[in-house]
Write an enzyme that holds these catalytic residues in place. Structure first.
Site, PDB file in Angstrom:
ATOM      1  N   HIS A 309       0.850  -1.179   0.000  1.00 22.85           N
ATOM      2  CA  HIS A 309       0.000   0.000   0.000  1.00 22.85           C
ATOM      3  C   HIS A 309       0.885   1.227   0.000  1.00 22.85           C
ATOM      4  O   HIS A 309       1.940   1.238   0.631  1.00 22.85           O
ATOM      5  CB  HIS A 309      -0.917   0.010   1.242  1.00 22.85           C
ATOM      6  CG  HIS A 309      -2.091   0.894   1.066  1.00 22.85           C
ATOM      7  ND1 HIS A 309      -2.035   2.246   1.308  1.00 22.85           N
ATOM      8  CD2 HIS A 309      -3.349   0.625   0.642  1.00 22.85           C
ATOM      9  CE1 HIS A 309      -3.222   2.766   1.040  1.00 22.85           C
ATOM     10  NE2 HIS A 309      -4.032   1.813   0.632  1.00 22.85           N
ATOM     11  N   ASP A 366      -7.942  -5.548   0.086  1.00 24.09           N
ATOM     12  CA  ASP A 366      -8.395  -6.369  -1.039  1.00 24.09           C
ATOM     13  C   ASP A 366      -7.957  -7.822  -0.932  1.00 24.09           C
ATOM     14  O   ASP A 366      -8.445  -8.675  -1.681  1.00 24.09           O
ATOM     15  CB  ASP A 366      -7.869  -5.786  -2.360  1.00 24.09           C
ATOM     16  CG  ASP A 366      -8.554  -4.480  -2.682  1.00 24.09           C
ATOM     17  OD1 ASP A 366      -9.746  -4.367  -2.390  1.00 24.09           O
ATOM     18  OD2 ASP A 366      -7.888  -3.573  -3.210  1.00 24.09           O
TER      19      ASP A 366
HETATM   20  N1  CMC Z   1       4.133  -7.635  -4.898  1.00 25.31           N
HETATM   21  C1  CMC Z   1       5.469  -7.626  -5.113  1.00 25.31           C
HETATM   22  N2  CMC Z   1       6.242  -6.519  -5.022  1.00 25.31           N
HETATM   23  C2  CMC Z   1       5.635  -5.366  -4.704  1.00 25.31           C
HETATM   24  C3  CMC Z   1       4.246  -5.291  -4.464  1.00 25.31           C
HETATM   25  C4  CMC Z   1       3.498  -6.485  -4.567  1.00 25.31           C
HETATM   26  N3  CMC Z   1       2.173  -6.475  -4.346  1.00 25.31           N
HETATM   27  N4  CMC Z   1       3.908  -4.017  -4.171  1.00 25.31           N
HETATM   28  C5  CMC Z   1       5.037  -3.318  -4.227  1.00 25.31           C
HETATM   29  N5  CMC Z   1       6.082  -4.132  -4.544  1.00 25.31           N
HETATM   30  C6  CMC Z   1       7.500  -3.738  -4.641  1.00 25.31           C
HETATM   31  C7  CMC Z   1       7.780  -2.973  -5.926  1.00 25.31           C
HETATM   32  O1  CMC Z   1       8.161  -3.842  -6.970  1.00 25.31           O
HETATM   33  C8  CMC Z   1       8.885  -2.062  -5.475  1.00 25.31           C
HETATM   34  O2  CMC Z   1      10.061  -2.837  -5.391  1.00 25.31           O
HETATM   35  P1  CMC Z   1      11.513  -2.171  -5.755  1.00 25.31           P
HETATM   36  O3  CMC Z   1      11.709  -1.114  -4.704  1.00 25.31           O
HETATM   37  O4  CMC Z   1      12.472  -3.297  -5.692  1.00 25.31           O
HETATM   38  O5  CMC Z   1      11.350  -1.591  -7.125  1.00 25.31           O
HETATM   39  C9  CMC Z   1       8.502  -1.685  -4.057  1.00 25.31           C
HETATM   40  O6  CMC Z   1       7.738  -2.815  -3.571  1.00 25.31           O
HETATM   41  C10 CMC Z   1       7.673  -0.411  -3.939  1.00 25.31           C
HETATM   42  O7  CMC Z   1       6.566  -0.540  -4.809  1.00 25.31           O
HETATM   43  P2  CMC Z   1       5.845   0.651  -5.533  1.00 25.31           P
HETATM   44  O8  CMC Z   1       5.086   0.123  -6.711  1.00 25.31           O
HETATM   45  O9  CMC Z   1       6.817   1.763  -5.778  1.00 25.31           O
HETATM   46  O10 CMC Z   1       4.855   1.121  -4.403  1.00 25.31           O
HETATM   47  P3  CMC Z   1       3.636   2.097  -4.594  1.00 25.31           P
HETATM   48  O11 CMC Z   1       3.422   2.778  -3.322  1.00 25.31           O
HETATM   49  O12 CMC Z   1       3.812   2.936  -5.814  1.00 25.31           O
HETATM   50  O13 CMC Z   1       2.410   1.101  -4.933  1.00 25.31           O
HETATM   51  C11 CMC Z   1       0.626  -0.413  -4.668  1.00 25.31           C
HETATM   52  C12 CMC Z   1       1.461   0.707  -4.017  1.00 25.31           C
HETATM   53  C13 CMC Z   1      -0.581  -0.695  -3.788  1.00 25.31           C
HETATM   54  C14 CMC Z   1       0.107   0.066  -6.036  1.00 25.31           C
HETATM   55  C15 CMC Z   1       1.515  -1.678  -4.842  1.00 25.31           C
HETATM   56  O14 CMC Z   1       1.943  -2.124  -3.577  1.00 25.31           O
HETATM   57  C16 CMC Z   1       0.802  -2.781  -5.592  1.00 25.31           C
HETATM   58  O15 CMC Z   1       0.843  -2.811  -6.839  1.00 25.31           O
HETATM   59  N6  CMC Z   1       0.116  -3.738  -4.862  1.00 25.31           N
HETATM   60  C17 CMC Z   1      -0.656  -4.774  -5.524  1.00 25.31           C
HETATM   61  C18 CMC Z   1      -1.986  -4.194  -5.981  1.00 25.31           C
HETATM   62  C19 CMC Z   1      -2.924  -3.973  -4.815  1.00 25.31           C
HETATM   63  O16 CMC Z   1      -3.109  -4.832  -3.969  1.00 25.31           O
HETATM   64  N7  CMC Z   1      -3.596  -2.792  -4.819  1.00 25.31           N
HETATM   65  C20 CMC Z   1      -4.633  -2.478  -3.825  1.00 25.31           C
HETATM   66  C21 CMC Z   1      -4.251  -1.347  -2.908  1.00 25.31           C
HETATM   67  S1  CMC Z   1      -5.361  -1.213  -1.502  1.00 25.31           S
HETATM   68  C22 CMC Z   1      -6.875  -0.788  -2.174  1.00 25.31           C
HETATM   69  C23 CMC Z   1      -6.903   0.619  -2.631  1.00 25.31           C
HETATM   70  O17 CMC Z   1      -7.029   1.516  -1.782  1.00 25.31           O
HETATM   71  O18 CMC Z   1      -6.804   0.865  -3.844  1.00 25.31           O
END
Ligand code: CMC
Length: 432
Positions: A309, A366
């Site tokens: 998140h 989720d």
């Molecule tokens: N599985 C594997 N690796 C992950 C995941 C995951 N679910 N989420 C983040 N990472 C890694 C990402 O690859 C990155 O690694 P590195 O630093 O080596 O490049 C690091 O963690 C930071 O990730 P980010 O994408 O920069 O983080 P963000 O804050 O931009 O994204 C997120 C947040 C929720 C979009 C992301 O964690 C994600 O894609 N999660 C899966 C989708 C999900 O469950 N979304 C629902 C969110 S809760 C409901 C809502 O409010 O929308």
């Protein structure tokens, strides 16, 4: 602490005021930055940018705190209902008994959609995505009651109570109608005597001759699921609603844009993606370990859906509540879902895995909501629609906050241009 931050760029030094929130959140107000220095701020994905000041929802992501209008989500989940919480979010305080009666009556009395909207449903192919229909239909609601959707801020605000009740009530009717049409089933009209969640279940599942018999555990689970989604401060869809509203667009147009923004798999679409992931793991005969390795390596773009998140870096309090409620529901209904076993295993392994620990990736709301919805009987392609029904109070409250603030400016970020600086037009004959 001083109430200004000093920024030095080259020889130029400027003082930027500090803003403090009621829960100790601090921000540097960079409003004068460009005027004073010629620079703008840059913050990819707005990870460090406060886009507004708001009284609605507070999140402390490091401590796993979520409060609606100051009240902890745990207390609301335990003691309140979706509609009472909706009132709290929209109007700022818990309602008195009389206020609640008025509010729920408005919702009860406005569940019908204009009969002509059924013709629009008929025009969709049966495999049309319900999120596309929901977004289009919620925007269209304004066409049938144009006095609620004038794009004149003062007028739209004057009719806000009626418009908000329409949105909260009719979103269920539209959602259920899209489901019925996709199955080739007749649309069920709402029933005034039924309560919010029961009426939705009736519109979804009553057959022409047999009324759906509400199961109390299912009704309670649905109520809880909606309540846990009711608001979440400046996420992708709510920021979209605020942005669209900042240009003066009416409430229905603004929430319709929120629904579209919610659709993506990184946001509200994650609940669908989680179930698809769990089913894929199950079908592959994997216990989750292989998938975790793939997600860590980023192989074929895989991520552990329902994990991570932007704001929560300790735990998502909604996930704790819904995880326990999900267990409870499945036990009470006597359902054994292999996806729940896989989800538990994935959670256990990921929480002990260096990759996820280092990046502070925990289960989000989720991760378990899909399993709960499946137990309720909601089809997978409707999961994000359920999120949208739940999020309606938050979008309405945020739209109202934007529209009623006389200081609201249109949202208009800047950019750092990285394209060609200047070049001449070349006629097609000379381009080869
Ligand atoms: N599985 C594997 N690796 C992950 C995941 C995951 N679910 N989420 C983040 N990472 C890694 C990402 O690859 C990155 O690694 P590195 O630093 O080596 O490049 C690091 O963690 C930071 O990730 P980010 O994408 O920069 O983080 P963000 O804050 O931009 O994204 C997120 C947040 C929720 C979009 C992301 O964690 C994600 O894609 N999660 C899966 C989708 C999900 O469950 N979304 C629902 C969110 S809760 C409901 C809502 O409010 O929308």
């Amino acid at each position: 602490m001083s109430n200004a931050a000093i920024l030095k760029i080259g020889e130029k030094e400027i003082s930027l005021p500090i803003i403090e929130g009621t829960a100790d959140e601090k921000a540097v107000n960079i409003g004068a930055l460009r005027k004073e220095t010629g620079f703008i701020s840059y913050d990819d994905g707005f990870g460090n940018t406060g886009s507004c000041q708001s009284d609605i929802t507070f999140i402390d992501g490091d401590k796993g705190i979520l409060r609606y209008r100051g009240i902890p989500i745990e207390q609301l989940a335990e003691q309140s209902s979706f509609l009472e919480t909706a009132y709290l979010i929209i109007y700022g305080d818990l309602p008195t008994a009389a206020q609640y009666q008025d509010f729920s009556n408005r919702i009860r009395n406005n569940a019908m959609i204009d009969e002509r909207m059924h013709l629009i449903f008929e025009g969709y192919p049966s495999d049309a995505h319900p999120m596309a229909m929901l977004s289009a239909m919620m925007n269209s609601l304004g066409c049938y009651d144009p006095h609620l959707a004038t794009n004149n801020r003062a007028q739209d605000l004057a009719n806000f109570d009626e418009a908000a009740a329409f949105a909260i009530s009719k979103v269920r009717t539209v959602a259920a109608a899209s489901y019925r049409m996709s199955r080739g089933l007749p649309i069920n009209y709402p029933k005034r005597q039924l309560r919010y969640a029961e009426n939705f279940l009736h519109m979804m599942f009553s057959y022409p001759y047999d009324d759906y018999e509400p199961i109390p555990e299912v009704v309670n689970a649905l109520n809880l699921m909606l309540l846990l989604h009711a608001d979440h401060e400046q996420n992708c869809s709510t920021s979209t609603v605020r942005m669209v509203g900042s240009g003066g667009a009416n409430l229905f147009a603004s929430i319709s844009s929120g629904i579209t923004a919610l659709w993506g798999p990184l946001h509200g679409g994650a609940n669908m993606a989680v179930i698809e992931m769990l089913e894929e793991i199950h079908a592959d005969g994997d216990d989750g370990s292989r998938f975790i390795e793939d997600a860590k390596s980023g192989k074929s773009g895989k991520r552990l859906m329902g994990f991570g998140h932007r704001v929560y870096k300790n735990f998502d309090p909604r996930a704790k509540i819904i995880g326990a409620a999900c267990d409870d529901l499945l036990n009470k209904l006597g359902i054994s879902d292999p996806c729940l076993d896989i989800a538990r295993k994935l959670e256990q392994e990921a929480l002990a895995d260096e990759y996820f620990v280092e990046r502070k990736l925990y289960p989000n709301v989720d991760f378990y909501s899909g399993i709960m919805m499946r137990a309720i009987g909601i089809p997978v392609n409707m999961f994000t629609v359920m999120f949208a029904i739940g999020r309606m109070p938050g979008w309405l409250a945020n739209w109202k906050e934007v529209a009623s603030n006389p200081k609201t400016r249109i949202s208009r970020p800047r950019q750092i241009y990285q394209g060609h600086v200047l070049r001449d037009y070349v006629p097609v004959e000379e381009r080869g």
